[in-house]
Write an enzyme that holds these catalytic residues in place. Structure first.
Site, PDB file in Angstrom:
ATOM      1  N   ASP A  36     -36.503  51.447   7.202  1.00 26.69           N
ATOM      2  CA  ASP A  36     -37.503  51.666   8.249  1.00 26.69           C
ATOM      3  C   ASP A  36     -38.483  52.715   7.718  1.00 26.69           C
ATOM      4  OD1 ASP A  36     -38.841  51.966  10.657  1.00 26.69           O
ATOM      5  OD2 ASP A  36     -37.245  53.139  11.600  1.00 26.69           O
TER       6      ASP A  36
HETATM    7  C1  SPV Z   1     -36.666  52.814  16.360  1.00 28.65           C
HETATM    8  O1  SPV Z   1     -35.773  52.302  17.045  1.00 28.65           O
HETATM    9  O2  SPV Z   1     -37.192  52.240  15.410  1.00 28.65           O
HETATM   10  C2  SPV Z   1     -37.163  54.143  16.674  1.00 28.65           C
HETATM   11  C3  SPV Z   1     -36.243  55.099  17.273  1.00 28.65           C
HETATM   12  O3  SPV Z   1     -38.286  54.445  16.349  1.00 28.65           O
HETATM   13  S1  SPV Z   1     -35.524  55.992  15.972  1.00 28.65           S
HETATM   14  O4  SPV Z   1     -34.840  55.055  15.098  1.00 28.65           O
HETATM   15  O5  SPV Z   1     -34.624  56.919  16.613  1.00 28.65           O
HETATM   16  O6  SPV Z   1     -36.579  56.699  15.256  1.00 28.65           O
HETATM   17 MG    MG Z   2     -39.092  53.134  14.967  1.00 26.69          MG
END
Ligand code: SPV
Ligand code: MG
Length: 274
Positions: free
Chosen positions: A44
């Protein structure tokens, strides 16, 4: 949110997960950047493109009758990228987007790495651009601050969120990765309610939604529990099948094919053909 009651949202990465969230009576679905990228076995970290995140969010929205709140990271670049993103998401029927004040490219908030923020006025400009770009009245822009993720403290988080609200944000999201809800409570105590506050209690799961509501939170997002449940369930199921040499041992614990047919609306489709 119009009736003043807490809204609860579940994270998903595809239409099936979104539909199961709706079936469980969640009121909206969070198209999570963490989940969508994980579903491709990618980090991510602004690796996937806007088009790919949009395709995932749009597939979810098509499958359900409740709103999709799309996690759009930093808006995929600078202000013009944000404007383009808003137009594309709005045209795809997405109800809301959430833009965060980190520098592009961003990395997931829980990663042990730097989480640099845009200067406050620059992010206000992003929010203003997003609101100026939307065509309809009902599109919803949530401004997310990562000030607490970056250990800048509650005062900085409040200053930023007040500025984002003044810039036109329809709601603010305050994220924390502390194990307790202390700094979120401090934030909510310092917030004057000028727009709704969204929280994501991933690392402080002991904080009940009802208590968060009493403290003034308007929306709670359970951002990734669905994905994590899937990972564990698949591991257990695949492991058992190989260990047992038969799938008999998992049969009672998995959904029957008829259940999946219902989620696919097979009967409706067959009726169409008829
Ligand atoms: C997501 O679910 O992608 C978020 C929340 O942005 S977190 O993973 O806590 O950043
Ligand atoms: Mg996110």
């Amino acid at each position: 949110m119009a009736n003043g009651r807490l809204v609860r949202i579940a994270g998903a990465h595809d239409a099936l997960g979104a539909k199961l969230a709706q079936e469980a009576s969640f009121q909206a679905v969070w198209a999570s950047s963490f989940e969508v990228s994980a579903s491709r076995c990618l980090p991510d970290a602004s690796v996937l493109t806007m088009t790919e995140y949009l395709a995932a969010a749009a597939a979810m929205q098509k499958a359900i009758d409740i709103p999709v709140v799309a996690d759009v990271d930093t808006g995929y670049g600078n202000n013009l990228n944000v404007a383009h993103m808003v137009r594309e998401y709005e045209a795809a029927g997405i109800t809301a987007v959430c833009i965060e004040d980190k520098v592009y490219p961003k990395v997931n908030s829980f990663a042990e790495t730097a989480h640099d923020l845009l200067p406050l006025p620059d992010f206000v400009r992003k929010i203003e651009t997003a609101k100026a770009a939307q065509r309809g009245e009902d599109f919803y822009v949530i401004a997310r601050t990562e000030a607490l993720i970056n250990k800048l403290g509650v005062a900085e988080a409040l200053e930023r969120c007040y500025a984002y609200a003044e810039g036109g944000a329809d709601a603010v999201l305050i994220h924390s990765k502390r194990r307790d809800q202390g700094e979120i409570v401090e934030f909510l105590n310092g917030w004057d309610g000028r727009c709704p506050v969204v929280i994501v209690p991933t690392t402080y799961p002991q904080w009940a939604a009802a208590d968060a509501e009493k403290h003034g939170a308007s929306v709670v997002i359970y951002a990734n529990q669905g994905l994590r449940a899937t990972v564990q369930a698949l591991r257990d199921t695949f492991g058992t099948i190989l260990a047992d040499g038969t799938s008999l041992g998992v049969e009672d614990g998995i959904a029957p094919i008829s259940d999946v047919f219902a989620l696919q609306k097979l009967d409706d489709w067959m009726a169409l053909e008829a």
